[in-house]
Design an enzyme around this catalytic site. Structure first.
Site, PDB file in Angstrom:
ATOM      1  N   LYS A   1       0.855  -1.191   0.000  1.00  0.00           N
ATOM      2  CA  LYS A   1       0.000   0.000   0.000  1.00  0.00           C
ATOM      3  C   LYS A   1       0.886   1.234   0.000  1.00  0.00           C
ATOM      4  O   LYS A   1       1.917   1.263   0.698  1.00  0.00           O
ATOM      5  CB  LYS A   1      -0.911  -0.028   1.240  1.00  0.00           C
ATOM      6  CG  LYS A   1      -1.964   1.081   1.274  1.00  0.00           C
ATOM      7  CD  LYS A   1      -2.911   0.923   2.464  1.00  0.00           C
ATOM      8  CE  LYS A   1      -3.986   2.000   2.496  1.00  0.00           C
ATOM      9  NZ  LYS A   1      -4.904   1.847   3.646  1.00  0.00           N
TER      10      LYS A   1
ATOM     11  N   SER B   1      -9.918   2.034   2.697  1.00  0.00           N
ATOM     12  CA  SER B   1      -8.978   2.774   1.886  1.00  0.00           C
ATOM     13  C   SER B   1      -7.962   1.897   1.160  1.00  0.00           C
ATOM     14  O   SER B   1      -7.339   2.360   0.213  1.00  0.00           O
ATOM     15  CB  SER B   1      -8.228   3.771   2.754  1.00  0.00           C
ATOM     16  OG  SER B   1      -7.407   3.098   3.691  1.00  0.00           O
TER      17      SER B   1
ATOM     18  N   SER C   1     -10.358  -0.280   6.859  1.00  0.00           N
ATOM     19  CA  SER C   1      -9.702  -0.113   5.552  1.00  0.00           C
ATOM     20  C   SER C   1      -9.028  -1.350   4.993  1.00  0.00           C
ATOM     21  O   SER C   1      -8.622  -1.353   3.832  1.00  0.00           O
ATOM     22  CB  SER C   1      -8.681   1.022   5.626  1.00  0.00           C
ATOM     23  OG  SER C   1      -9.322   2.262   5.547  1.00  0.00           O
TER      24      SER C   1
END
Lengths: 95, 475, 488
Positions: C78, C153, C177
């Site tokens: 990420k 997210s 997330s």
């Protein structure tokens, strides 16, 4: 309670985010729906409840007082917007 | 109308740790810009603070030294504001639960003792420095100082004059350097004072509106700034004006204070507990271990000096002006066995010489052992006061041991009574007029004869012996 | 070769026995990324040269007999993790020029374990969002239906694993997330107990809630990844000093006697019927495996969203103050003075959702409001954590839906922040309490969209949760399905 447009402008100024009147107006409406949601919290009786700041009941670990860092200025300043003579440059600060 | 001044001080002391409060960067002064600014100090995305044990121990020492309450659980908060020398956009400080609360310091002003209470002392990080010399109309930011540990020490508003404020600040300065938590270097910003000043009609209970004078870095400026501010506030009020709460700066060149920001412009710091740092716990074992490292404190030492060495209260307070000075005095007193004489020499001849040369006691060219040896030679009659001062000059110049200087420079007091008698006889023979005047009852003439003998002996005669001999001869 | 239906342990075995080289495997994934990223937009940065260099190093380690359990298996990170020499944007224009000068702890761990990085995945800006629509780099598309969001997210991470553009990915979870995008894309994701994975180098959103975790097709994969990610780090004061655990140790334990807690509040109004049915079917499956169920109550969980939308923005407003155009990142090209530089830099550098949360956070912390908002929220946070503590007296693991519905259309909720926030209704309570939570696939709705099942465990019960998930995945194949017909 609801936020006025002045409130929005004031917090935007505190947060250093440029906000036009039109943006403030749009933001005001959105923030107020969010604060309506948040307001549901106010009805809860929390007298005598200790605020919870951390997920774990642990205390601060301490680092020994020793110098472990070396000079990495060149690496760090290679990604800086403006530097000169090893200093970060910013618009004139008036005190 | 009679006015009363009310002063409270906030003192920022840089703690004498090797590394910063939340990172492993060096705190050494004077490095090239930003070479001691690590990823944590420049607040790169993703970095986190880890607390320095040394900084906490400094705060514990201070709390113990002033008899304060040490909060067994204390908490770091974030103080949010934007400024280019504050890389994270917040300063890590302690608001609601500081490490130290309460405590007191006793100061002497014009011979009167006064106890000043402390509100609190908390740990926080220093900011970087803004360099305002012109970089094409820009300001340069050096973050070497960012993250240096500070102990902010806040007093109660209990001082009533600039003299009291200075006495308190000096006592605090002595204490923090004494216990080794701060190097006390005011030029380098290790000890910075903010003064909250207000005035009120004498007898009024409520405080007047205060203005805060920021960043005073000498005791002289502290005194001047307060004196100016008090005059200005009284004049403003007497002219029918009002004092607005404000932050002001002192300009040493003009000797005046000027407004930095008004209350309306005051920051909204949005304090909240720092989620990156956990509560700091102090346990009794740790506190006791730190207590064991504390040296004898100035107040205790003053009492002991009076009892043990018979010096006056005033002398005791001067001699404990710093830990080095006190240690020097004690060494000289013990070496010589003459504490009062040692006190006189340390506070007199030695201090004067150090002042003149702008040297600190730690840099004294004359060691305590040698000064003690010198005092011993006064005591055993080898040296007169005058000769001793000459030997001291030799010591100062680095001419070696006391006895060697006496020998080499022929400064020994004349102890051979035959030699002295010869000089006395010569003087009497050469000064018949004075002899006659003395015999006619003019006491002054006797002193003239003593002077002549001393002169003829080139100062080496023992004045007491000269007196004795002259009296005997003239009877 | 087709590695796309192969578990991490099987891939690792093939690498260890030199049936395939890490370089080859990495190239297969790089090719698939090249083919699909234009459609899915899961990656912000891909750098094949760096990837292949790391893969070559992994091959060398294997050849030298120095391989660990996952050496040579490629992984996607990420873009919230600072990665030395890689652009690290956090999905924001603010950091669109930020090449990180250091590695996050999580990155260090995976490098040390020999997992080559396939690149940096797209995400909601500063992890603020539940749909991946707030990214400066554009919305990520759900591989099951590219007109729909992948959740957020960690939307890029979830989408790339679902589309098999990477065998596994790292994510972070502040209010759901990892779990919600895992649910929306039909993969497995786990948010560990707060403090198990160091936050050092992970760009902070809400420090007291943020926690990194693994995202992969199966629970077994996640257990292996968790073994790499967790562990004490002295650079993070909230990192816990605990003995290293093997999270695979209980995978094969039978579930007989397992007490599954079903929170009344998670099956109430607002839950989509198809989701409810799939979750109930999963409960039935677990019962067949020997589990028993018990109804529990998390009475204060309905307050989790208001509490979260006070605490997280408050912390975020402060965490994001460092983005000021002084030392790195975006600086406005033109400005009148210092404050104008700050205000323009931040107005240009942050997107609408980030600004909104900064403003909320600034307001709730500002003078006169702190007690009513921040302190009150922290007190209710304790009540929520207390509910869980009570519940775990009666059960071993809590089970419910991960999200109230399945993946929604891009643009469907982006104009209504509150509607968007309600998506995290079931995931936020675990973050507030600091408890571990995971999502695993448990079916599909009528539109063919994946449905996620959430498990919440007591502190440090990751091994047990993975055990439950693994046993479930042994008798179901939801996690093994992947979207078909993906085209570049």
């Amino acid at each position: 309670m609801s936020l006025s447009q002045d409130d929005v402008k004031r917090i935007a100024r505190l947060a250093r985010i440029e906000t036009s009147d039109a943006e403030a107006q749009a933001t005001q409406a959105q923030l107020n729906t969010i604060f309506d949601l948040i307001a549901t919290m106010q009805a809860v009786d929390t007298r005598g409840i200790e605020p919870m700041a951390h997920a774990q009941e642990v205390t601060q670990r301490l680092r020994e007082d020793a110098v472990t860092e070396t000079d990495r200025r060149d690496v760090f300043q290679a990604i800086a917007p403006a530097v000169e003579n090893g200093l970060y440059l910013v618009p004139k600060v008036i005190e | 109308m009679k006015w009363e001044t009310v002063i409270g001080l906030e003192v920022h002391t840089q703690l004498a740790t090797k590394s910063k409060i939340f990172s492993g960067s060096s705190t050494a002064f004077g490095a090239a810009p930003n070479t001691q600014a690590s990823a944590v100090d420049i607040a790169l995305p993703g970095v986190l603070p880890v607390l320095n044990r040394g900084a906490v121990e400094c705060a514990i020492k201070f709390g113990l030294a002033i008899g304060a309450n040490l909060n067994r659980v204390n908490v770091f908060d974030r103080k949010n504001y934007f400024y280019p020398d504050l890389p994270k956009g917040y300063q890590i400080s302690q608001l609601a639960k500081p490490i130290v609360e309460g405590g007191a310091l006793t100061v002497v002003v014009d011979g009167t003792e006064k106890t000043i209470h402390l509100t609190r002392a908390h740990m926080e990080e220093d900011a970087g420095k803004s360099l305002h010399e012109d970089f094409h109309g820009m300001t340069g930011i050096d973050l070497n100082r960012a993250g240096t540990p500070l102990l902010e020490i806040v007093s109660e508003p209990e001082m009533r004059s600039s003299a009291e404020a200075v006495a308190y600040a000096r006592a605090l300065h002595t204490l923090v350097t004494w216990i080794g938590i701060c190097d006390g270097n005011m030029q380098e910003g290790s000890f910075r004072v903010d003064a909250n000043v207000s005035v009120r009609p004498l007898g009024q209970k409520e405080f007047g509106t205060r203005r805060e004078i920021k960043n005073l870095n000498s005791f002289r400026f502290l005194q001047q700034a307060i004196d100016y501010e008090v005059r200005w506030q009284i004049e403003t009020l007497e002219d029918g004006g009002r004092i607005e709460q404000a932050t002001v700066l002192f300009d040493p060149d003009s000797g005046e204070t000027r407004m930095m920001r008004s209350k309306e412009e005051a920051h909204d710091y949005r304090y909240f507990p720092d989620p990156d740092l956990l509560p700091v716990r102090l346990d009794d074992a740790w506190i006791e271990a730190v207590r064991a490292t504390l040296p004898e404190l100035p107040a205790a030492m003053q009492t002991r000096f009076q009892a043990e060495y018979g010096v006056s209260a005033y002398d005791a307070s001067v001699l404990t002006g710093s830990r080095a000075l006190a240690a020097y005095f004690e060494a000289a007193a013990q070496k010589s066995g003459q504490p009062k004489l040692a006190a006189n020499w340390v506070m007199g001849e030695l201090s004067a010489a150090l002042n003149k040369a702008e040297l600190d006691i730690a840099q004294s060219p004359v060691s305590a052992a040698r000064l003690g040896a010198l005092i011993s030679r006064i005591q055993d009659g080898t040296l007169s006061g005058k000769l001793a001062r000459q030997v001291f000059e030799g010591l100062w110049e680095g001419a070696g041991e006391v006895d060697a200087i006496i020998e080499a420079r022929g400064l020994k007091q004349m102890s051979d009574s035959g030699e002295l008698e010869k000089i006395v006889d010569e003087v009497l023979a050469a000064n018949q007029k004075s002899v006659e005047e003395f015999r006619a009852g003019k006491e002054k003439a006797f002193n003239a004869l003593v002077g002549q003998v001393m002169k003829a002996s080139r100062g080496k005669a023992n004045p007491a012996q000269v007196n004795e001999l002259l009296k005997a001869k003239l009877q | 070769m087709n590695p796309f239906d192969t578990s991490l342990s099987a891939l690792a075995a093939q690498l260890a026995t030199k049936q395939v080289a890490s370089r080859e495997l990495a190239q297969v994934y790089l090719d698939r990324i090249a083919a699909l990223n234009g459609t899915i937009n899961a990656f912000i940065t891909v750098d094949p040269e760096k990837t292949l260099r790391e893969a070559a190093a992994a091959d060398a380690a294997i050849a030298a007999g120095q391989a660990g359990p996952l050496t040579g298996v490629p992984i996607a990170h990420k873009d919230i993790f600072c990665t030395d020499g890689w652009l690290t944007t956090c999905g924001s224009k603010m950091l669109s020029n930020f090449v990180a000068p250091y590695d996050a702890h999580v990155i260090e761990r995976f490098k040390a374990a020999g997992l080559p990085s396939l690149g940096k995945t797209n995400m909601d800006e500063f992890a603020m969002g539940s749909s991946n629509e707030t990214s400066f780099y554009g919305a990520v598309k759900n591989p099951w239906d590219t007109a729909r969001v992948p959740g957020g997210s960690s939307g890029g991470a979830a989408a790339c694993v679902a589309a098999r553009m990477a065998p596994a990915a790292t994510g972070t979870d502040t209010g759901g997330s990892i779990r919600q995008p895992a649910a929306f894309t039909g993969i497995t994701g786990l948010k560990p107990t707060y403090g198990l994975v160091s936050r050092y180098g992970m760009i902070a959103f809400a420090s007291s809630l943020d926690q990194a975790g693994p995202m992969a097709p199966s629970a077994e994969d996640c257990a292996l990844l968790l073994n790499v990610m967790t562990g004490f780090d002295p650079r993070d004061s909230t990192s816990l000093e605990r003995d290293k655990e093997d999270y695979t140790r209980d995978l094969d334990k039978p579930l007989a006697g397992l007490r599954v807690g079903l929170p009344r509040e998670f099956f109430a109004e607002g839950l989509n019927n198809e989701v409810a049915a799939a979750v109930e079917a999963a409960v039935a499956e677990l019962k067949k495996l020997g589990a028993t169920t018990v109804e529990i109550s998390l009475a204060n969980s309905k307050l989790a969203i208001p509490v979260y939308y006070v605490l997280a923005p408050a912390e975020a407003s402060s965490n994001l103050s460092r983005f000021d155009g002084v030392r790195y990142g975006h600086r406005a090209p033109e400005y009148a003075d210092l404050n104008d530089m700050y205000a323009k830099t931040r107005a240009q550098g942050f997107g609408a959702e980030v600004k909104r949360r900064i403003l909320i956070g600034t307001y709730v912390l500002s003078h006169g409001y702190y007690d009513a908002y921040y302190l009150q929220a922290q007190k209710i946070r304790r009540l929520i954590a207390h509910d869980f503590a009570e519940a775990f007296k009666a059960c071993d693991v809590i089970l419910g839906p991960t999200a109230p519905g399945t993946a929604f259309r891009i643009g469907e909720k982006s104009d209504d922040p509150v509607e968007m926030y309600l998506n995290d209704l079931y995931t936020i309570p675990a973050n507030l309490a600091g408890l571990p939570g995971m999502s695993l696939p448990c079916g599909f709705d009528g539109k063919g969209l994946p449905i996620g099942l959430q498990l919440v465990g007591d502190y440090f019960s990751e091994a047990k949760m993975l055990n439950v998930a693994h046993q479930y995945q042994r008798v179901t194949d939801w996690h093994a399905r992947r979207p078909e017909g993906l085209q570049s």
